[in-house]
Design a protein around this motif. Sequence first.
Motif, PDB file in Angstrom:
ATOM      1  N   GLU B 311       0.839  -1.215   0.000  1.00 51.51           N
ATOM      2  CA  GLU B 311       0.000   0.000   0.000  1.00 51.51           C
ATOM      3  C   GLU B 311       0.866   1.253   0.000  1.00 51.51           C
ATOM      4  OE1 GLU B 311      -2.823   0.538   3.222  1.00 51.51           O
ATOM      5  OE2 GLU B 311      -3.528  -1.532   2.904  1.00 51.51           O
ATOM      6  N   VAL B 314       2.530   1.901  -3.347  1.00 56.41           N
ATOM      7  CA  VAL B 314       1.599   2.430  -4.354  1.00 56.41           C
ATOM      8  C   VAL B 314       1.385   3.928  -4.111  1.00 56.41           C
ATOM      9  CG1 VAL B 314      -0.797   2.384  -5.145  1.00 56.41           C
ATOM     10  CG2 VAL B 314       0.465   0.236  -4.804  1.00 56.41           C
ATOM     11  N   GLN B 315       1.149   4.280  -2.855  1.00 58.40           N
ATOM     12  CA  GLN B 315       0.941   5.694  -2.531  1.00 58.40           C
ATOM     13  C   GLN B 315       2.161   6.540  -2.894  1.00 58.40           C
ATOM     14  OE1 GLN B 315      -0.138   5.876   1.627  1.00 58.40           O
ATOM     15  NE2 GLN B 315      -1.831   4.442   1.290  1.00 58.40           N
ATOM     16  N   ALA B 317       4.525   5.854  -5.094  1.00 54.88           N
ATOM     17  CA  ALA B 317       4.724   5.929  -6.550  1.00 54.88           C
ATOM     18  C   ALA B 317       3.878   7.056  -7.138  1.00 54.88           C
ATOM     19  CB  ALA B 317       4.373   4.591  -7.204  1.00 54.88           C
ATOM     20  N   ASP B 318       2.627   7.158  -6.688  1.00 55.05           N
ATOM     21  CA  ASP B 318       1.749   8.242  -7.159  1.00 55.05           C
ATOM     22  C   ASP B 318       2.332   9.602  -6.802  1.00 55.05           C
ATOM     23  OD1 ASP B 318      -0.022   6.455  -8.118  1.00 55.05           O
ATOM     24  OD2 ASP B 318      -1.567   6.770  -6.582  1.00 55.05           O
ATOM     25  N   LYS B 319       2.752   9.711  -5.551  1.00 52.87           N
ATOM     26  CA  LYS B 319       3.248  10.994  -5.053  1.00 52.87           C
ATOM     27  C   LYS B 319       4.536  11.388  -5.773  1.00 52.87           C
ATOM     28  CE  LYS B 319       3.021  14.504  -2.481  1.00 52.87           C
ATOM     29  NZ  LYS B 319       1.952  15.479  -2.634  1.00 52.87           N
ATOM     30  N   ALA B 321       5.465  10.511  -8.751  1.00 51.63           N
ATOM     31  CA  ALA B 321       5.143  10.894 -10.130  1.00 51.63           C
ATOM     32  C   ALA B 321       4.642  12.340 -10.171  1.00 51.63           C
ATOM     33  CB  ALA B 321       4.097   9.944 -10.706  1.00 51.63           C
ATOM     34  N   GLU B 322       3.862  12.693  -9.160  1.00 48.76           N
ATOM     35  CA  GLU B 322       3.342  14.058  -9.040  1.00 48.76           C
ATOM     36  C   GLU B 322       4.507  15.058  -8.922  1.00 48.76           C
ATOM     37  OE1 GLU B 322       0.080  13.832  -6.112  1.00 48.76           O
ATOM     38  OE2 GLU B 322       0.724  15.875  -5.561  1.00 48.76           O
ATOM     39  N   GLU B 324       7.648  14.565  -9.859  1.00 45.18           N
ATOM     40  CA  GLU B 324       8.390  14.568 -11.136  1.00 45.18           C
ATOM     41  C   GLU B 324       7.722  15.502 -12.130  1.00 45.18           C
ATOM     42  OE1 GLU B 324       8.451  10.307 -12.131  1.00 45.18           O
ATOM     43  OE2 GLU B 324      10.652  10.474 -12.280  1.00 45.18           O
ATOM     44  N   ASN B 325       6.421  15.391 -12.168  1.00 44.23           N
ATOM     45  CA  ASN B 325       5.637  16.141 -13.127  1.00 44.23           C
ATOM     46  C   ASN B 325       5.660  17.633 -12.830  1.00 44.23           C
ATOM     47  OD1 ASN B 325       4.123  15.759 -15.406  1.00 44.23           O
ATOM     48  ND2 ASN B 325       2.221  16.133 -14.273  1.00 44.23           N
TER      49      ASN B 325
END
Lengths: 426, 426
Positions: B311, B314-315, B317-319, B321-322, B324-325
Motif C-alpha cells: 500500500e 503504491v501511494q 509511486a503516485d506521489k 510521479a506528481e 516529477e511532473n
Amino acid sequence: MTYKTPQNLYPVTVNEERIAKNIQNLAQFGMNKGGGIDRSLGSKADIQAREWLKKLWETELQATVAVDPAANLWAECAGKETLKPIVLGSHHDAVANGGKYDGAVGVLLATEVVQSLKEAGYKLRHPIKIVSFSAEEPNPYNISTLGSRLITGVLDSKQVGEATHAYTHEKLSETLKRLGGDVANIANHLLTDHDVGAFLECHIEQGRRLLDNGLSLAVVSTITGIYREEITIYGEANHAGTTVMENRHDALLAGAELSLAVEQAVIKQRRSDVVGTVGHFEIYPNSANIIPGLAHLTLEMRVSNDQVLKELLVQLADKFAEIENKRQIIIKRRIILDQKAVPMDPMIRETLQQSIKATGDSYLDLPSMAGHDSVHMVPIAKTGMLFVPSLEGKSHCPEEETRIEDIVKAGNVLIRTVIALDKELD
Amino acid sequence: MTYKTPQNLYPVTVNEERIAKNIQNLAQFGMNKGGGIDRSLGSKADIQAREWLKKLWETELQATVAVDPAANLWAECAGKETLKPIVLGSHHDAVANGGKYDGAVGVLLATEVVQSLKEAGYKLRHPIKIVSFSAEEPNPYNISTLGSRLITGVLDSKQVGEATHAYTHEKLSETLKRLGGDVANIANHLLTDHDVGAFLECHIEQGRRLLDNGLSLAVVSTITGIYREEITIYGEANHAGTTVMENRHDALLAGAELSLAVEQAVIKQRRSDVVGTVGHFEIYPNSANIIPGLAHLTLEMRVSNDQVLKELLVQLADKFAEIENKRQIIIKRRIILDQKAVPMDPMIRETLQQSIKATGDSYLDLPSMAGHDSVHMVPIAKTGMLFVPSLEGKSHCPEEETRIEDIVKAGNVLIRTVIALDKELD
C-alpha cells in the motif's frame, strides 16, 4: 523613436569577424577536452590569457599597458584633453569548466570598441581605458570579485594575506605577485573617484529573460542584493526502526519544510527580481538507519528591493517558528552576507538606452541577478552595464553561448555610448 | 490469570547483584572517556571481552567453551539426555560510542540463567548453550549480524572474503582468524536444525513503547521487515541568481517533497509497527549559489506486514510521479534491501507469555522494529525474543540504560521458559 539618430552620423561600428576571432582566440587558453574553459587565477591559462591580452592591446591599440597591485590588467589610450578616463571592461577568468563568454565578452568588446574608434580615426576628448579584473569568479582562493574589490579598497589586504589556494596551497599574495601584482603596496594605489570618469561593463545575462523576450540587449537597472544565512537545525538522531513517528525530531524533515517554505515565500512575491535558494544542505549522521539529528544549510535570497527582503524575512521567521514548534527542533540562523542592491548610474543608463534606440533596436531594463565587478566600481565612478543574451539561459558551463550578432549590437551601442559620454562628461 | 503458577514451584531465580556486576564488568572493555562503549569486531576491547566471557563460562559454569568458524563464542553445559540443545544468547559487540546494554544484556542474562539453574541444582534434560555472536552491529567492515548470518549460511563466505576494515584495511577473514574463526572452513560447520532445539534472545527494546506503557517486558511477535531504496533525483544545476523560480528544476526541493511524502504516507497508516525514514541525503554541487542539480537519498521503511508495505509503495509511486511532473525532474529508484518480516515461533511466544504471567507480571506483544541475530536463527530453530525497556527509548549511545529490576524480571522469565521448554521439547 524620437531619439533615433541616422546611422551615418555614427559611421563607427565594430568589426564582427575580428570580435568573433578574438573570442575564439581567448577561449583557447584553458579549454579542456569537453570544450569547457578552466582559467582560474594564477593558472597557466590565466597567465597565457594575460600575456595574449597585453600583447593585443600593445600591438593593435598601441595602448599603454599596466598591471595594478591587484594584478588587474589595464590598457590606456590617451585622449585629447586631460580628463578622468572612460573605462570599459570586465574579467577574463572563468569558473572551473566554464564558458567562453562570461567576462571575456566584456573585455574583448571593450578592446573592439577602442580599436574601432581608433581605426575610424575618431579622437576622444577623454582618455579611454580597458580593464580586465582579476578573479571575478568563485575560485580556489574562495574570494570572488577579488580584483575589483581589492583595487577599490572594499577588500582588506589582510584578508588576502590569509587566503591560500585550496589545492596548491599557494598564498594568494604570492599568486598575485607572480601575475605582476603587489598586495603589500595596495593602500598607495587604490582607485578613487579621481581615477575613473565612467565605467561600462558588457556581460552575458546568464538568465533567459532577454531570450524569452526575443531581444538582444538589456540595460541593467540594479545589481541585486545578496543575502545569505547559515542555518543549523538541531533535531535528535535516533534509531530509524525503533523510534515511532510521533517521537521523532528529524532535522532533515525540518530542513525540507524550511527549504520549501523559502520557495513558497519567494514565489508569492511574483517578482522576477526575487529569487531564493537553498544550495547547500548537509545532514548528520547521514546514515540510512539513523534519523537525521542535525542539518546544516545555506539560504540565499537575491532581492533588488530592501522592503521586499524585509517582508520575506518576516514571513520566513513565522514559518520557521511554526516548524520549530511542530517538530520540536531548534533552528539557529546566522547572517553571513547582507550585500545591498546597487543601482546603476541614471545618466549612464539613460545614455545606454538612447544609444540602443538610436540603432533602431529595443531593450529591456533588467536588474542583474548575478553580482559583477561593476558593483564595486559604483562608489568611485558613474557605472553602467549592458547585457547580451545567454542561449538557453546557460552560463558557467561549456554550453554557454552568446550569438555573435548580439555581441556586435552591444559593441555598436557601446561605441555610441562612449562618444555620447565623451561629449557630456567633464 | 488462569496461567499463574505459584512462585514456590520455581524456586530458581537470578542473582540481581551478580548480573548487575557482570554488566558493569563487561562494560569496562572499550569504555571511552564519555562513558560510551567502543567494542567493534577485532578491536582490543572485543578481544578482551571475548577472553573475559570465555573465562567466566569456564570458571563459573564449568562449561565447554568453543569458538565457531564465524568466531561466535559458545558455552555448553551437558543435559541429562541426548537432545538438541536449548540456546540462549545475543552479541557482545557495540556500535561506536554505544551503550552498555545492547547485546550485553542478552549474553550475560543467558549466563546468569545457566548459573542460577546450576546453583539451584536444577538439572535440565536438554544440553543448554550460550552464544555470543560476532559483529551484530553496524561495523567498519560494513557487514552487520555477521556471526549469525555466516554460521547459518545466509552470508556467503565470498562476501566476507572481499570485506576489509574501513580504517585499518585488515581483511575480515584475517580478523576472524585472529579471533579464532576460519571462514574458509565455514561450509563444513554451518548450523542446521539438528544443532539447535530452541533459541531465546533477550534484548533491549531500543524504543519507548514499554516505557510509555509502564511495563517491564515484551514478547516479540515479529521482527520487522526492512525495505530500502536508493533514490537519485536528476534536476538541473543552474545559477541561483539568474535563474527565475519558474525555470528551476531543483533536486533538493524535489527531495524535500519526497521525504515529507514518505513521512505523511507512513503517519497515515496510524500503526506503531510502520516507520519510514530518509536517513541519507546528499545534494550536488552543494554550493550556496548554485541550484541543486542532483540529489542522492536512501529511503528506508520498516513494516511487519507485506500488505502495508505494498500500500505504501503504491501511494509513494503516485506521489513521486506528481513531484516529477510538477518540477520536471526525474526520480530514479533502486531497491537495495527487501528483507521480509520474520515471525517469532508461536510455541516459544506462548511459553514466554505464560512464564511472564506466572510471575504475576504483565507484558506487551511487540514487533521488533530493529533487526537482530534472532532473524537468522528462525530458519533453523524455534526462536523467540524478550524485550526489556530502554530508558527514554535511547540506545546506541552512552546514555543507553535498562533498569536492573527489569533485567532481573527478564532473567526469571527466561528461567521459567527454559524449564518449560526443557519439559516440552524433544
